[in-house]
Scaffold this active site. Structure first.
Site, PDB file in Angstrom:
ATOM      1  N   ARG A   1       0.764  -1.252   0.010  1.00  0.00           N
ATOM      2  CA  ARG A   1      -0.068   0.046  -0.006  1.00  0.00           C
ATOM      3  C   ARG A   1       0.788   1.288  -0.096  1.00  0.00           C
ATOM      4  O   ARG A   1       0.430   2.129  -0.572  1.00  0.00           O
ATOM      5  CB  ARG A   1      -0.999  -0.058   1.188  1.00  0.00           C
TER       6      ARG A   1
ATOM      7  N   LYS B   1     -18.721 -16.256   3.554  1.00  0.00           N
ATOM      8  CA  LYS B   1     -20.134 -15.649   3.715  1.00  0.00           C
ATOM      9  C   LYS B   1     -20.676 -15.453   2.152  1.00  0.00           C
ATOM     10  O   LYS B   1     -20.286 -14.375   1.818  1.00  0.00           O
ATOM     11  CB  LYS B   1     -20.348 -14.662   4.742  1.00  0.00           C
TER      12      LYS B   1
ATOM     13  N   GLY C   1      -8.343  -7.563  -0.600  1.00  0.00           N
ATOM     14  CA  GLY C   1      -8.824  -8.369   0.580  1.00  0.00           C
ATOM     15  C   GLY C   1      -7.816  -9.687   0.355  1.00  0.00           C
ATOM     16  O   GLY C   1      -6.928  -9.731   0.138  1.00  0.00           O
TER      17      GLY C   1
ATOM     18  N   GLY D   1     -13.032  -3.815   0.720  1.00  0.00           N
ATOM     19  CA  GLY D   1     -14.412  -3.424   0.785  1.00  0.00           C
ATOM     20  C   GLY D   1     -14.743  -2.423  -0.209  1.00  0.00           C
ATOM     21  O   GLY D   1     -15.933  -2.441  -0.868  1.00  0.00           O
TER      22      GLY D   1
END
Length: 396
Positions: free
Chosen positions: A35, A198, A354, A377
């Site tokens: 990053r 999920k 992610g 996200g």
């Protein structure tokens, strides 16, 4: 798109929102500096123009104000080495030290402010806090895609104080360009590979993708909810019982839209959640009572790989199994290798931040795909069709 290329920063102070939320080990050594490296081109452009740079970022999730654990001073040495100059540090982001150091900053110099989240006002999107930050500089640059989906003071609210002097950094521009290419300019066949734990985390994305993709591959923990919904036995595998009806709905929607929705046909199982667990391979929906699925099986690897290799556009978000464990990473690695092969054959591949970004890095394949997003996200929400506050604030 309003990027830093459209502005000459000579003799200007630019306050740049970066995402330096990097992982640190117990001794405060950076374990992944991607990053930080991603922000360097924007910083260099401002410095090369003859401007000065004030960097602001968050680090971690400090709960009760300032704490040494989350201080950005820990990354100062690495940042100075990367830029080949001595970066100055303010022990606050809006206090007297920050104001004085920003005022006395000369062209060619860089100042790093202390962690923004030491103030609750940052995440609350407090206007007065954003205004104090804005007073440190002449120009605002947002280069933090990883936080663009949050309407925080430094990512969104501050932009209103720079009505005619707000720009995207190179990283933000690149992230948006690549996301747009997949959403609106995907060459067919377009395949999305969805993994992770999920279904609930990916519902909106899956529904949006069903309007666009030719193939939707589903693996990882979420696949067991689909298997159970179709009457299969999944043992102690991950299950979102309240999402089973939704899984059946998504299968029907895919059929109605002519989308090839592909689920695992076999699975690698274990008798406990442990790298050293006893393991076996069974057909999907046939997991014994006390066993759990931790990876896709060999027939599924072949099935998924074949579809991936014959695609022209690929979006991958989420691993196929517990890739952090050496004995259950084969499925994720095989998918990564198939994406790389497709890319070599001319496909465009976007890896969705992610865990997918972590996996592709673990296998050393970052440079062999088209683009690896820095925002998990943020990319998900962008792909869902939502407006990102950090993007909208610059475009207004």
């Amino acid at each position: 798109m309003k990027t830093v290329d459209q502005f000459n920063f000579k003799d200007k102070k630019a306050i740049v929102r970066v995402d330096f939320n990097v992982p640190l080990d117990a001794d405060f050594n950076i374990t992944d500096d991607k990053r930080m490296r991603a922000a360097l081109p924007t910083i260099q452009k401002i410095l090369n123009d003859g401007g000065s740079v004030i960097l602001m970022s968050h680090l971690g999730r400090p709960k009760d104000g300032p704490s040494d654990k989350y201080s950005l001073k820990h990354i100062l040495g690495d940042l100075s080495r990367m830029l080949d100059l001595q970066v100055k540090f303010a022990d606050d982001c809006i206090g007297e030290d920050a104001v004085n150091k920003a005022r006395n900053l000369f062209p060619g110099e860089v100042l790093l402010l202390e962690n923004l989240r030491f103030y609750k006002e940052e995440e609350k999107g407090d206007v007065a806090f954003a205004e104090k930050l804005s007073k440190l500089a002449d120009v605002y640059v947002n280069d933090a895609f990883g936080t663009a989906h949050r309407a925080h003071a430094s990512t969104t609210i501050i932009a209103q104080f720079f009505p005619d002097a707000k720009y995207f950094g190179y990283l933000m521009a690149e992230e948006i360009k690549n996301a747009e290419k997949v959403i609106h300019g995907a060459e067919k066949p377009f395949t999305a590979i969805m993994g992770g734990a999920k279904v609930s985390d990916k519902i909106l994305l899956i529904e949006n993708l069903l309007e666009k993709v030719d193939n939707l591959i589903i693996g990882g923990g979420m696949a067991y909810t689909f298997a159970k919904a179709q009457g299969g036995e999944i043992g102690t595998s991950l299950l979102e019982a309240d999402r089973m009806a939704l899984c059946l709905e998504l299968i029907e929607k895919a059929k109605a839209k002519g989308v090839n929705l592909v689920l695992p046909v076999d699975t690698v199982i274990a008798d406990k959640f442990d790298n050293e667990a006893q393991k076996d391979q069974v057909d999907s929906g046939h997991i014994p009572a006390d066993w759990m699925g931790l990876d896709i099986g060999s027939k599924t690897v072949e099935l998924f790989s074949d579809i991936i290799k014959n695609s022209k556009t690929l979006l991958w978000n989420g691993p196929m199994g517990v890739f952090e464990m050496e004995n259950f990473l084969q499925g994720t690695k095989a998918v990564a290798e198939a994406v790389v092969e497709a890319t070599k054959n001319g496909a465009f591949s976007l890896i969705g931040g992610g865990d997918s970004a972590a996996a592709i890095a673990k296998f050393g394949l970052e440079d062999e795909v088209s683009y690896v997003s820095t925002g998990g996200g943020a990319l998900l929400e962008y792909m869902e069709g939502k407006e990102l506050p950090g993007v909208a604030a610059i475009q207004k």
